[in-house]
Motif scaffolding. Structure first.
Motif, short mmCIF file in Angstrom:
data_model
loop_
_atom_site.label_atom_id
_atom_site.label_comp_id
_atom_site.label_asym_id
_atom_site.label_seq_id
_atom_site.Cartn_x
_atom_site.Cartn_y
_atom_site.Cartn_z
N ILE A 103 -6.39 -22.26 5.55
CA ILE A 103 -7.58 -21.31 4.74
C ILE A 103 -7.79 -20.07 4.02
N GLY A 104 -7.65 -19.11 5.14
CA GLY A 104 -7.28 -17.91 4.57
C GLY A 104 -6.67 -17.43 3.27
N GLU A 105 -5.88 -18.03 2.43
CA GLU A 105 -5.40 -18.33 1.37
C GLU A 105 -6.47 -18.47 0.74
N ASN A 106 -6.68 -20.04 0.89
CA ASN A 106 -7.31 -20.92 -0.23
C ASN A 106 -8.99 -21.01 -0.33
N SER A 107 -9.69 -20.87 1.22
CA SER A 107 -11.13 -20.58 0.89
C SER A 107 -12.14 -19.47 0.74
N PRO A 108 -12.16 -19.45 -0.71
CA PRO A 108 -13.40 -18.22 -0.46
C PRO A 108 -14.60 -18.53 -0.21
N SER A 109 -15.01 -19.66 0.32
CA SER A 109 -16.28 -19.19 0.69
C SER A 109 -16.48 -19.01 2.67
N LEU A 110 -14.87 -19.47 3.04
CA LEU A 110 -14.75 -18.81 4.53
C LEU A 110 -14.75 -17.70 4.65
N GLY A 123 -9.05 -18.78 22.27
CA GLY A 123 -9.14 -18.31 21.88
C GLY A 123 -9.72 -18.27 19.92
N LEU A 124 -9.89 -18.20 19.35
CA LEU A 124 -10.39 -18.96 18.05
C LEU A 124 -10.81 -20.46 17.93
N PRO A 125 -11.62 -20.73 17.66
CA PRO A 125 -11.96 -22.15 17.59
C PRO A 125 -10.50 -23.08 16.91
N ASN A 167 -19.09 -17.03 12.10
CA ASN A 167 -19.14 -16.34 13.41
C ASN A 167 -18.03 -15.72 14.45
N GLN A 168 -17.43 -17.03 15.41
CA GLN A 168 -16.03 -16.09 16.22
C GLN A 168 -15.26 -15.50 15.45
N ILE A 169 -14.82 -15.71 14.58
CA ILE A 169 -14.25 -14.62 13.53
C ILE A 169 -14.36 -13.33 13.14
N ARG A 170 -16.05 -13.48 13.33
CA ARG A 170 -16.50 -11.58 12.91
C ARG A 170 -16.17 -10.78 14.28
N ARG A 199 1.35 -1.29 0.20
CA ARG A 199 0.07 0.06 -0.11
C ARG A 199 0.59 1.26 -0.40
N GLY A 200 2.18 0.94 0.09
CA GLY A 200 3.10 1.97 0.12
C GLY A 200 3.08 3.32 1.38
N THR A 201 2.51 2.31 2.72
CA THR A 201 2.40 3.51 4.14
C THR A 201 2.02 2.69 4.69
N ASP A 202 3.55 3.12 5.68
CA ASP A 202 2.93 2.71 6.85
C ASP A 202 1.84 2.91 7.96
N LYS A 203 1.61 3.83 7.76
CA LYS A 203 0.43 4.46 8.87
C LYS A 203 -1.08 3.67 7.73
N LEU A 204 -1.04 2.27 8.93
CA LEU A 204 -2.14 1.52 8.87
C LEU A 204 -2.83 1.02 9.50
N ARG A 205 -4.33 1.09 9.95
CA ARG A 205 -5.16 0.84 10.50
C ARG A 205 -5.79 -1.02 10.24
N VAL A 206 -4.80 -2.28 10.73
CA VAL A 206 -4.87 -3.87 10.05
C VAL A 206 -5.66 -4.81 11.15
N ILE A 207 -6.47 -5.57 10.17
CA ILE A 207 -6.96 -6.34 11.14
C ILE A 207 -6.56 -7.54 10.24
N SER A 208 -5.34 -8.38 11.06
CA SER A 208 -4.41 -10.23 10.48
C SER A 208 -5.36 -11.00 10.90
N CYS A 209 -5.95 -11.95 9.57
CA CYS A 209 -6.16 -12.71 10.04
C CYS A 209 -5.93 -14.44 9.78
N HIS A 210 -5.29 -15.11 10.11
CA HIS A 210 -4.63 -16.40 9.91
C HIS A 210 -5.07 -17.74 10.76
N LEU A 211 -6.08 -17.82 9.18
CA LEU A 211 -6.55 -18.72 9.20
C LEU A 211 -6.43 -20.57 8.88
#
Ligand code: ADP
Length: 395
Positions: free
Chosen positions: A326-333, A228-230, A301-304, A190-202
């Motif tokens: 999962i995060g990289e490969n599951s469009p449905s999730l 944490g998450l299931p 639901n838990q992720i949300r 994104r070319g900037t360090d000034k970011l609010r990120v929510i990072s989902c490692h699934l």
């Protein structure tokens, strides 16, 4: 520059040894591979040297020492290696990037009970490297390190204060190398360090981090990676009074309840199937298996739940990242997680989402107020960078 300019990043599991060899500081991957089912006579191994086709085979490795010596021989010796990098989970009172000497290993041992699957093989593996190659520094970046700046109003549990002071009972955070990698990569893209990120490692284990300007401010994890998450087969957050009730009043016993929560729960336990793999759950749900459908819905639901919490925490977000298996490969999730979020202006592009697997791609619409990205993770490179930086510090 010193002639020793390689970092061997090692990942030790109870029956596996995986590695990636980096040239530093260029971060070029010179070799990668690993051995599985250590302890058997039929251990599959893969070794890729440079751009050559991978060598695959099976061999007998009675222990991790035999596997490491085999890899050493395949790499033509460890002479050019400046350090071995590790990704240990946690140690009592120690975090950050550390030389893995005996005091650090003993601090890890203090948490063996909390991490029975992770710490013992890791400690044994590092000791083995220290014995086989005493002059080769072993440098570990603890998974907790990314969260070292989180404040007490976030990490403290509402329990007697002395539990934290005396026993270290508090929230930490894990998957630090992964969340650090994807949030840094997002800043580059994104070319900037000034970011609010929510990072989902699934993935096999899952977690979410809230990251402001490159620093973690919150995490879905509690004190241990059982929270944490299931997870695939682990419960994640669970009411501790239900545990007491099961163990004490219903007579299941603490050991059995622990076993159920750490290996027969999560997506696997909820679905009633022999697996917690999202692909198997998707297939079962498509065939009408109600419990598989509920498990998938509950996971989304838990992720949300955490995403909602972190949106409030950061007064919104600039980017939502999906990473890991999962995060990289599951469009449905991903679609389930991003559904009905027009209140905050998040608009997924259904076609881009459906077409994206494990590639760096923006999957939100241009009009979306929160950008959504898939960024494949690369924890090994963070470990190599930190080990290299630690060596430069000490020279
Ligand atoms: P680990 O924590 O073992 O490194 P990964 O990050 O590789 O785990 O994630 C493994 C999980 O990713 C699998 O259990 C499965 O649920 C999910 N997964 C892998 N490939 C796919 C796919 N093509 N579609 C959906 N889910 C997938």
């Amino acid at each position: 520059m010193s002639a020793k300019n390689k970092i061997l990043v090692s990942n030790i599991g109870s029956t596996s040894f995986k590695f990636r060899l980096f040239e530093m500081p260029s971060e070029k991957v010179l070799a990668k591979g690993g051995v599985e089912r250590i302890g058997s006579t039929d251990c599959p191994y893969t070794i890729s040297l440079g751009d050559a086709a991978p060598e695959k085979g099976t061999a007998s490795f009675p222990d991790h020492g035999a596997a490491i010596r085999f890899i050493e021989q395949k790499l033509g010796g460890f002479d050019g290696i400046a350090a071995v990098g590790f990704k240990p989970v946690m140690a009592k009172g120690i975090s950050g990037t550390q030389i893995m000497d005996e005091p650090v290993l003993r601090a890890m041992e203090d948490y063996n009970t909390l991490l029975p699957a992770h710490n013992p093989p890791y400690i044994a593996g590092v000791r083995l490297f220290n014995q086989l190659h005493p002059s080769l520094p072993c440098i570990g970046t603890f998974e907790t390190a990314f969260y070292d700046h989180i404040g007490p109003a976030t990490y403290r549990y509402p329990v007697p204060l002395e539990w934290e002071e005396k026993y270290g009972i508090r929230r930490y955070g894990f998957h630090g190398a992964s969340h650090r990698f994807v949030s840094q990569r997002c800043a580059e893209l994104r070319g900037t360090d000034k970011l609010r990120v929510i990072s989902c490692h699934l993935g096999g284990s899952s977690s979410i981090a809230a990251v402001v300007d490159g620093k973690a401010v919150d995490s879905s994890w509690g004190m241990t990676p059982q929270s944490g998450l299931p997870q695939n087969n682990r419960a994640g957050d669970f009411d501790c009074f239900a545990l007491i009730y099961l163990a004490r009043n219903l007579g299941l016993g603490l050991d059995n309840v622990e076993k159920a929560l750490t290996s027969q729960s999560g997506l696997k336990g909820m679905s009633g199937l022999a697996t917690g793999d999202i692909r198997d759950l998707d297939e079962a749900a498509a065939k009408g298996n109600a419990n598989a459908r509920i498990a998938l819905d509950m996971f989304a639901n838990q992720i949300r739940r955490f995403i909602g919490q972190f949106l409030l925490r950061m007064n919104g977000a600039d980017t939502l990242i999906f990473t890991a298996g999962i995060g990289e490969n599951s469009p449905s999730l991903r679609a389930a997680v991003c559904a009905n979020l027009d209140f905050c202006g998040l608009e997924l592009d259904p076609e881009l989402n459906a077409a994206t697997r494990a590639t760096e791609t923006v999957i939100s619409k241009p009009s979306s107020k929160i950008e959504v990205r898939v960024i494949p993770t690369n924890e090994e490179i963070v470990i190599a960078r930190n080990a290299w930086a630690k060596l430069q510090e000490s020279h």
